[in-house]
Design a protein around this motif. Structure first.
Motif: not given
Length: 299
Positions: A168-170, A248-254
């Motif tokens: 998260v946030n990274q 939550r600024n979590k990495p996703t494919y989008v």
């Protein structure tokens, strides 16, 4: 690919009814002490989900001629693991969500401590069911237990969730994102396909490898589609909180690839999956229909 006598809608309805009946019958009764725990377990497992993983189990079992009783048992055990993972994922210490399958999350309704115990006990109950007397022989039971345990552990769903929580946030590159989702989502989807097949006639190494690859592809397809829907839909449509990963600024494919590139990746994986399923012949009809649902679903 020829359509079997029972069309997909009737077949899927029948399968969902089977697994729901198994869950309703074999989960501890809501009045059995400790009643609050058993109520929370039933709330989590019996809530109105799509039963995607049980359907995959039934679809692959159709390929190997497995009977419905064995598939009902295996798919119910899979659904318990999935339900436990959702209960824990929603906890404040994890994703901190208040909506699941269109209703309050387990910890919102029963409190965090009971929700935590409900997840724990759903997990153990899955393996209890698989180890009990059934029409499965001992070798099949061991295969199912090993497959489900492996998919749930530190190199499967649990490990994938750990990667998710620690990023998260990274920043995250596409390779790690794919690895995370192969573990967090894909491992249980792959296990669902393999477990259904293991309930029937023995697999050839080639067929087993094809099913494993289909499972891995469908896990990624499911997650990419989830990310696309999360960016495009609302909470009422999804039955869960929309946009929470972005919030939550979590990495996703989008977030990593952009909407258009994520859509193209989904379509490429879908084409590869459909070609693999065609190699399995007419008995894979239901698996093909389910795979197409993965690609085109709207919630």
């Amino acid at each position: 690919m020829d359509q079997p006598a029972l069309n997909f809608n009737n077949w899927s309805t029948q399968c969902i009814e089977r697994v729901n009946q198994f869950l309703e019958k074999h989960l501890p009764g809501a009045d059995l002490e400790p009643a609050i725990l058993h109520q929370a377990m039933r709330y989590a497992a019996l809530s109105p989900g799509k039963r995607i993983r049980p359907l995959l189990c039934f679809a692959s079992g159709h390929i190997t001629g497995a009977n419905f009783d064995n598939l009902s048992l295996a798919s119910a055990a899979i659904e318990l693991i999935h339900a436990y993972s959702l209960v824990h994922d929603d906890l404040p210490a994890m994703d901190n969500d208040v909506l699941r399958r269109g209703q309050p999350t387990c910890h919102v309704k029963f409190g965090e401590a009971i929700a935590l115990l409900a997840g724990d006990t759903l997990q153990t109950l899955a393996f209890e069911w698989l180890s009990e007397d059934s029409q499965l022989n001992a070798s099949q039971q061991l295969q199912l237990i090993q497959q489900l345990a492996r998919a749930s552990g530190s190199l499967g769903m649990g490990g994938g969730q750990a990667i998710d929580l620690t990023h998260v946030n990274q920043s995250m590159d596409l390779g790690l994102l794919e690895k995370m989702h192969q573990m967090k989502t894909g491992a249980l989807i792959e296990a669902s396909i393999l477990m259904g097949a293991y309930c029937g006639q023995a697999l050839t190494p080639n067929t087993e490898n094809i099913l494993k690859t289909i499972g891995r592809h469908l896990g990624l397809i499911f997650q990419i589609k989830d990310d696309l829907l999360d960016a495009q839909s609302d909470s009422a449509t999804l039955g869960k909180t929309a946009g929470k990963d972005a919030a939550r600024n979590k990495p996703t494919y989008v977030s990593i690839m952009g909407m258009n590139e994520a859509q193209r990746l989904l379509e490429r994986l879908a084409d590869e999956t459909f070609l693999l399923i065609e190699q399995l012949g007419d008995s894979a009809y239901y698996l093909m229909q389910l795979s197409q649902l993965f690609v085109h679903r709207q919630h």
